[in-house]
Design an enzyme around this catalytic site. Sequence first.
Site, PDB file in Angstrom:
ATOM      1  N   SER A 157       0.793  -1.287  -0.049  1.00  0.00           N
ATOM      2  CA  SER A 157       0.181  -0.090  -0.053  1.00  0.00           C
ATOM      3  C   SER A 157       1.027   1.281  -0.033  1.00  0.00           C
ATOM      4  O   SER A 157       1.564   1.629  -1.118  1.00  0.00           O
ATOM      5  CB  SER A 157      -1.009  -0.108   1.218  1.00  0.00           C
ATOM      6  OG  SER A 157      -1.822   1.062   1.140  1.00  0.00           O
ATOM      7  N   ASP A 195      10.051   5.151 -10.729  1.00  0.00           N
ATOM      8  CA  ASP A 195       9.620   5.788 -11.817  1.00  0.00           C
ATOM      9  C   ASP A 195      10.401   7.214 -11.924  1.00  0.00           C
ATOM     10  O   ASP A 195      10.801   7.469 -13.034  1.00  0.00           O
ATOM     11  CB  ASP A 195       8.176   6.177 -11.774  1.00  0.00           C
ATOM     12  CG  ASP A 195       7.330   4.879 -11.987  1.00  0.00           C
ATOM     13  OD1 ASP A 195       7.890   3.794 -12.082  1.00  0.00           O
ATOM     14  OD2 ASP A 195       5.925   5.120 -11.992  1.00  0.00           O
ATOM     15  N   LYS A 220      -0.709  -4.134  -3.181  1.00  0.00           N
ATOM     16  CA  LYS A 220      -1.883  -3.711  -2.936  1.00  0.00           C
ATOM     17  C   LYS A 220      -2.120  -2.177  -3.552  1.00  0.00           C
ATOM     18  O   LYS A 220      -1.565  -1.415  -2.825  1.00  0.00           O
ATOM     19  CB  LYS A 220      -2.197  -3.629  -1.431  1.00  0.00           C
ATOM     20  CG  LYS A 220      -3.510  -2.913  -0.923  1.00  0.00           C
ATOM     21  CD  LYS A 220      -3.621  -2.933   0.744  1.00  0.00           C
ATOM     22  CE  LYS A 220      -4.915  -2.379   0.921  1.00  0.00           C
ATOM     23  NZ  LYS A 220      -5.081  -1.104   0.623  1.00  0.00           N
TER      24      LYS A 220
END
Length: 394
Positions: free
Chosen positions: A303, A314, A328
Amino acid sequence: MRIRLNKISSRLQFSQRIGGLILALVCGALPYTNTLAAVQAKQPPVPLAALESFVAVYERIRLKHVDAKTDEELLQLALEGLILKLDRFSSYLDADEMARLQQDTQGEYTGIGVELVPEGDYIRVITPIDDGPAYRAGILPGDWITHVQGKAVNGLDVHAIDELMTGSAGTEVTLIILRKGETLNFALTREIISTQSVRSELMRSKVGYLRISLFQNHTGQDLVEQMQALKLAGADRWLLDLRNNPGGTLGAAADVADAFLTTGVIVTTKARQASSNMRFDAKAIDPSEGWPLAILINNGSASASEIVAGAIKDHQRGQLVGDTSFGKGSVQSVITLPQGAGVKLTTAYYYTPDGHNIHLKGIQPDIILSNTDAQDDQQLAAALDLLSPLDAEK
């Protein structure tokens, strides 16, 4: 033996009954009608046939079930069942569970210190909380709980499982766990879990080690304070440990990622209604000073942990070391109901800056490495080796 449901004796009786139920539901939902009106106006009407089936079954249960139930009890059961079947992360919370959830985000609750998710016939351990009873007993991410207090969890709903797991501080809970084909027995004493969200230390090669065990409301602020202390102690590079971190609040995850990023998207969420979509962007201020960064993750990182790891990966701000994360990628909103109860409802999916939805997939580290020896933290050693030869000024 097959039992056939009889039709309600008359159409008038049915209409009266269904009208009463709908009126009760509408009256109970009045505080929420303003916020939902726009959404409801766009939805097709409830299919009458489905509603007739519901009321027919409801009537039969109310009149014939061996254990008499009041209308209030039956509607409560219907609500719990509705939420239970949506997805494995949505759940109904009674008043006690809502209180525990609020305590959890503030940093203190009573239990054995473990994050769980129902999966198939058993309960899967996402991760034990640092230094809690489950952690000290040796319970690991990926363990499967098959029995609680001697009772099989197969067939139990989330509410029933939670009732078995929770209790007062000082009381005992027994677990039977399945791990790689081996059955293990645990007897744990519940205690007040006070989670220190962030801890830190200065390691070799001037590495500022930052450990986040859970994302709470104040985690971002605590992290920056710890970073400032490490700078004064001589740190000039960062190691962020998110292993066995089950997540927490979305805002805290954005705050932590923002401590290392100065521009661009951190995370976006996409809900069913476009007006509910959210976007978090990095601010120009940089507590990390742009210094080299490595992040440790494993299959217990879930999460909010994955939001941070995904943003760093990224943006190519640092290197990820360890195992593929839990996966998740959904957002749960907490809806408060009358009498202190609530619903934890999946309302959106989140996406990394490059638009990846990692739900049920996880984030793959740049350097994949598993700890094979409990006494030898190979992941930590690899991350330190990765940072050691780096020149912080570059």
